[in-house]
Scaffold this motif. Structure first.
Motif, PDB file in Angstrom:
ATOM      1  N   UNK A   1       9.733   8.022   4.951  1.00 50.30           N
ATOM      2  CA  UNK A   1       9.713   9.105   5.948  1.00 50.30           C
ATOM      3  C   UNK A   1      10.545   8.739   7.175  1.00 50.30           C
ATOM      4  N   UNK A   2      10.445   7.493   7.628  1.00 48.43           N
ATOM      5  CA  UNK A   2      11.231   7.095   8.798  1.00 48.43           C
ATOM      6  C   UNK A   2      12.708   6.967   8.445  1.00 48.43           C
TER       7      UNK A   2
ATOM      8  N   UNK B   1       3.584   9.939  -2.645  1.00 53.73           N
ATOM      9  CA  UNK B   1       3.798   8.726  -3.430  1.00 53.73           C
ATOM     10  C   UNK B   1       2.541   8.412  -4.198  1.00 53.73           C
TER      11      UNK B   1
ATOM     12  N   UNK C   1       0.825  -1.204   0.000  1.00 49.13           N
ATOM     13  CA  UNK C   1       0.000   0.000   0.000  1.00 49.13           C
ATOM     14  C   UNK C   1       0.862   1.258   0.000  1.00 49.13           C
ATOM     15  N   UNK C   2       0.251   2.347  -0.467  1.00 53.92           N
ATOM     16  CA  UNK C   2       1.001   3.601  -0.577  1.00 53.92           C
ATOM     17  C   UNK C   2       1.534   4.077   0.765  1.00 53.92           C
ATOM     18  N   UNK C   3       0.718   3.933   1.790  1.00 52.72           N
ATOM     19  CA  UNK C   3       1.134   4.452   3.104  1.00 52.72           C
ATOM     20  C   UNK C   3       2.364   3.747   3.638  1.00 52.72           C
ATOM     21  N   UNK C   4       2.528   2.473   3.256  1.00 50.57           N
ATOM     22  CA  UNK C   4       3.652   1.700   3.773  1.00 50.57           C
ATOM     23  C   UNK C   4       4.966   2.216   3.194  1.00 50.57           C
TER      24      UNK C   4
ATOM     25  N   UNK D   1      11.708  12.346   8.522  1.00 52.19           N
ATOM     26  CA  UNK D   1      10.900  13.538   8.249  1.00 52.19           C
ATOM     27  C   UNK D   1       9.424  13.175   8.349  1.00 52.19           C
ATOM     28  N   UNK D   2       8.577  14.185   8.283  1.00 53.05           N
ATOM     29  CA  UNK D   2       7.144  13.957   8.358  1.00 53.05           C
ATOM     30  C   UNK D   2       6.644  13.257   7.095  1.00 53.05           C
ATOM     31  N   UNK D   3       5.614  12.418   7.252  1.00 52.84           N
ATOM     32  CA  UNK D   3       5.081  11.687   6.091  1.00 52.84           C
ATOM     33  C   UNK D   3       4.481  12.644   5.065  1.00 52.84           C
ATOM     34  N   UNK D   4       4.107  13.856   5.501  1.00 50.41           N
ATOM     35  CA  UNK D   4       3.494  14.793   4.562  1.00 50.41           C
ATOM     36  C   UNK D   4       4.486  15.338   3.543  1.00 50.41           C
ATOM     37  N   UNK D   5       5.789  15.203   3.863  1.00 50.41           N
ATOM     38  CA  UNK D   5       6.799  15.718   2.957  1.00 50.41           C
ATOM     39  C   UNK D   5       7.154  14.717   1.863  1.00 50.41           C
TER      40      UNK D   5
ATOM     41  N   UNK E   1       5.358   5.142   1.860  1.00 50.87           N
ATOM     42  CA  UNK E   1       5.474   6.528   2.313  1.00 50.87           C
ATOM     43  C   UNK E   1       6.109   6.597   3.701  1.00 50.87           C
TER      44      UNK E   1
END
Lengths: 349, 306
Positions: free
Chosen positions: A217-218, A229, A208-211, A222-226, A213
Motif C-alpha cells: 500500500x505504501x 492479501x 504477518x499479512x498486515x506487513x 494507496x489505502x491498505x483496504x485496496x 499489505x
C-alpha cells in the motif's frame, strides 16, 4: 498509620489536587493474590468520567514493583512480562537463550496465590532490578558493555530442518497443485492483459499479512483496504489482490522501474520475468495470475487444512527459488550473444 | 493515510439503534421467578442461551467522532462494537475500529483493562470465553460454532475461509488466519491485542450468512459464532516464532524506555516524590552513551527498523 496506595504518575495525571477516596464500606479481592485489600479510587480531574481504582493489593504491587491501578512497572511504565524480557536481554548480552531466565512467577492455584501474597518484603522476577538501586546499577553497568549480536535473535535454520523431516514422513502428492500454479507466466504480459491477482511465493512464515499489505500500500501510495492479501504461512505462498486494475498496472510498472525483477531461464523453454519485493531481509517473488489461464484459486484451498501438502509445496517453492536464482540472467549480460536470442523472443511474446 | 480512517474522522458517529427500539434488558422467560440480582430467570430449565445478535457493527458506516474522541478517554464503546449504541455522537466512548495509535494509548494507560475499559482476570475462564487474562498478551482468537453460524448451509471450505477473512479483516489488521477444515474452526491472529478484544465482542453471536444466501431471512434461528481466546499454538515452529517476536518487542520497548527517560517530565517526578517518599526514583535510567550504543546496534540490523 494509614497505608497509602502506590499509584504511578501516569495514572495520577498532572493535576495538583486529587481527591483520593478510600472505599470504606467494602473491600475487594486482589486480582493477583485473591486476598482482600482496601480499595482507593479517584479521578484524574473533577469532571472526568473515568474512575480509576486500585485493582491489586499493596503487597502484590510492592512484590512486583508495579502500580496498583495499571499494573505497569513503576520506573519503566512497562508490563511485567515485557520488563522481565528486557532485563533478560541485558543480562544475557542480547542473546535470546532460554537458560537462567528471569521470570515473575505466578501461581494458578488459589492457595499458592495467597501464600505468595502474604509474603512481605520480597521482590519477584524483574522487580529485583527495577526497584532496587544497587541491583539496578549492576544491570546498568552491564548495559554499558552491551554487546549484542542481533543475528542470534533471528535464526531461521532450525525451522527449516524441522520442516524437512516432516515431509519425508508424508507420502502425499502435490503434482496436481503444482501444475495449476501459474509458474510459467511472465511479468511482461501485463500490458496486454490487465490482471488483479498476483501469486507471491518465498513468503517467510514470520511475515504477518498486515506487513506485506502495508508494504504494498505504501509502495503504491494507496489505502491498505485496496490491497487484500491472504498468506498460507505453512506453504510459504500468498495470493494478493489489488482492487483496481490501474493499481496493478502501476504496481508492475513500479517493480520494473525500480529494477525489482529477476529474469531466469531455468526451464530452458522460455525466459520468465518475475518481480520481487524486498521486505526486511526477505525477498518475496511475484507472479501475475492471468484470467485466461486455467489456474483456479480453489485448487489451492484444500492446502489450508492439509499441513503435509502445505509443507511439501513450500519445499517445492523453495527449490524453485534456488533454481531461478541459479539461472538468473543479468540485465547487463542479456545483450550478450549467448542470451540475446532467448531474451528477444520472450519480450516479443 | 487510508480512505476509511479519513472518513470516520470527518463525520460524527451515527445512532446505531434508537433507544425505544432497543430490546428489553430482561431476558425471555425461561423459569418461574425472576432474580433481579443476577438478571436471570430461575426455577426452570436454563434453556439454550446461544442466540444470534440482531444487530451488527458496520465499520464503515457506523464509525465516527464522538464526545469520547474530544475528551482524554481511551476506551471504546462496547455497545458500538455490538452494533447497538443508542447515543451516537453523544457517546463518551470511541466509535471506530481501533488503530495503531489507539493501541499505543491503551497500552500506556493500563495493563489490566481491555479496550472497553473492563477489568481483566488473572486466569482465563475454563471455556476461554470472557474478557481474558492480563497475564498473557493474547492476540489470537478461536472461532467456533461455524456450522450454526451458517445455519447448516453447505459451503466449501474456501467459501467459509473467505467469509471469515472478509468479516474479521474489517475489524483490524490481520497477522494470520488459519481455517481448519476437519475441525471446522479457525484461528485468527491480529496485529494488535486491542483489535482482538474488539473483534471478539463484534463477532460473538453473529451469523456468517450474507444477504445473497437464501437462508438469510432465517439467520436469527441459527446459533451464531463462538469467539473465544486461543490457547498457545502447539506447533514448535510457531512457538519459536512467538519467542522471536517477543524478543523483538522487548528490544523495541527498551529503545522506547531509553527515549522516554531522556525527556523525563520534572513535574511528574516531583509529584511522585510527594506521594511516596519511600519509593526512590533514579532519574534518567540511561545516558547518551548507552543510547547511542544501542541505536547503533539497531541500525546494523535491517530487521529492527521501526
Amino acid at each position: 498509620m494509614v497505608e497509602l496506595p502506590s499509584i504511578c504518575d501516569k495514572c495520577l495525571g498532572s493535576n495538583k489536587n486529587i481527591a483520593l477516596t478510600k472505599a470504606t464500606s467494602s473491600s475487594s479481592s486482589c486480582k493477583i493474590c485473591t486476598l482482600p485489600f482496601t480499595v482507593y479510587f479517584f479521578k484524574k480531574f473533577n469532571r472526568s468520567n473515568d474512575i480509576i481504582k486500585t485493582l491489586i493489593c499493596l503487597n502484590c504491587s510492592n512484590q512486583r514493583n508495579v502500580c496498583q491501578c495499571c499494573l505497569l512497572d513503576f520506573n519503566w511504565n512497562l508490563p511485567i512480562q515485557l520488563r522481565d524480557d528486557i532485563i533478560n536481554l541485558i543480562q544475557q548480552n542480547g542473546n535470546n537463550t532460554t537458560a537462567t531466565q528471569i521470570k515473575t512467577k505466578e501461581y494458578k492455584n488459589d492457595m499458592m496465590k495467597s501464600f505468595l501474597g502474604l509474603k512481605k518484603s520480597i521482590k519477584l522476577g524483574g522487580a529485583v532490578y527495577s526497584s532496587d538501586k544497587e541491583s539496578f546499577e549492576l544491570l546498568y553497568n552491564k548495559l554499558l558493555s552491551f554487546q549484542t549480536d542481533t543475528n542470534s535473535i533471528i535464526n531461521n535454520d532450525a525451522l527449516a530442518t524441522t520442516r524437512d523431516t516432516l515431509v519425508t514422513a508424508s507420502s502425499s502428492n502435490i503434482s496436481a497443485i503444482v501444475k495449476s500454479l501459474p509458474l510459467n507466466d511472465s511479468l511482461d504480459g501485463i500490458n496486454d492483459d490487465p490482471i488483479s491477482f498476483f501469486f507471491c511465493y518465498n513468503v517467510d512464515p514470520s511475515i504477518p499479512e498486515w506487513k506485506l499489505q502495508s508494504h504494498i500500500a505504501t509502495l503504491l501510495n494507496i489505502s491498505t483496504e485496496l490491497v487484500s492479501i491472504s498468506i498460507n504461512h505453512r506453504a510459504n505462498y500468498a495470493i494478493m489482490k489489488l482492487k483496481s486494475l490501474q493499481d496493478s498496472k502501476n504496481f508492475v510498472n513500479k517493480l520494473i522501474d525500480s529494477n525489482s525483477f529477476i529474469i531466469s531461464n531455468y526451464n530452458t523453454k522460455s525466459v520468465i520475468k518475475r518481480g520481487y519485493l524486498q521486505l526486511n531481509q526477505f525477498k518475496i517473488f511475484l507472479l501475475p495470475i492471468f484470467k485466461n489461464l486455467n489456474f483456479n484459486l480453489n485448487k489451492l484451498n484444500p492446502l489450508s487444512s492439509n499441513s503435509a501438502d502445505s509443507i511439501k509445496l513450500s519445499i517445492f517453492l523453495k527449490k524453485l527459488v534456488q533454481k531461478e536464482l541459479r539461472h538468473k540472467i543479468q540485465i547487463a549480460t542479456s545483450k550478450n550473444v549467448t542470451n540475446g536470442k532467448t531474451n528477444k523472443k520472450s519480450f516479443r511474446k | 493515510m487510508s480512505k476509511a480512517t479519513k472518513s470516520w474522522k470527518d463525520k460524527s458517529a451515527i445512532i446505531q439503534v434508537n433507544e425505544k427500539d432497543l430490546p428489553s434488558s430482561t431476558p425471555p422467560q425461561t423459569g418461574l421467578t425472576f432474580n433481579v440480582w443476577y438478571n436471570k430467570w430461575s426455577q426452570g430449565n436454563t434453556g439454550n442461551r446461544r442466540f444470534v445478535n440482531k444487530y451488527r457493527l458496520e465499520p464503515s458506516s457506523h464509525s465516527g467522532i464522538t464526545l469520547g474522541d474530544k475528551s482524554s478517554n481511551v476506551f471504546f464503546c462496547l455497545y458500538f462494537a455490538k452494533g447497538m449504541c443508542s447515543l451516537g455522537k453523544k457517546c463518551q466512548y470511541k466509535h471506530h475500529i481501533p488503530e495503531d495509535s489507539d493501541s499505543i494509548a491503551l497500552l500506556m494507560k493500563s495493563d489490566i483493562l481491555d479496550c472497553f475499559g473492563r477489568e481483566k482476570f488473572a486466569d482465563y475462564r475454563d471455556d476461554m470465553s470472557g474478557i481474558g487474562s492480563f497475564r498473557k498478551k493474547n492476540r489470537t482468537l478461536y472461532i467456533g460454532g461455524i456450522t450454526g453460524a451458517i445455519n447448516n448451509k453447505e459451503l466449501k471450505p474456501s467459501q467459509i475461509e473467505s467469509r471469515l477473512r472478509y468479516m474479521f479483516s474489517r475489524l483490524g489488521l490481520l497477522d494470520r488466519l488459519r481455517y481448519l477444515e476437519n475441525k471446522n474452526c479457525a484461528f485468527i491472529k491480529f496485529k494488535n491485542q486491542c483489535n482482538a478484544e474488539f473483534a471478539k465482542e463484534v463477532m460473538s453471536n453473529q451469523t456468517l450468512l450474507i444477504p445473497s444466501d437464501k437462508e438469510w431471512d432465517e439467520r436469527n434461528e441459527g446459533t451464531g459464532l463462538l469467539v473465544k481466546w486461543a490457547n498457545d499454538d502447539p506447533d514448535t515452529a510457531a512457538q519459536k516464532r512467538e519467542r522471536e517476536e517477543q524478543a523483538k518487542t522487548a528490544l523495541n520497548a527498551m529503545i522506547n524506555v531509553i527515549n522516554k527517560e531522556q525527556d523525563n517530565d520534572t513535574v511528574l517526578k516531583k509529584r511522585r516524590l510527594e506521594l511516596q517518599d519511600s519509593k526512590s526514583s533514579f532519574g534518567p535510567i540511561f545516558d547518551d552513551i548507552v543510547l547511542e550504543k544501542v541505536r547503533a546496534k539497531f541500525r546494523r540490523s535491517s530487521e529492527f527498523k521501526s
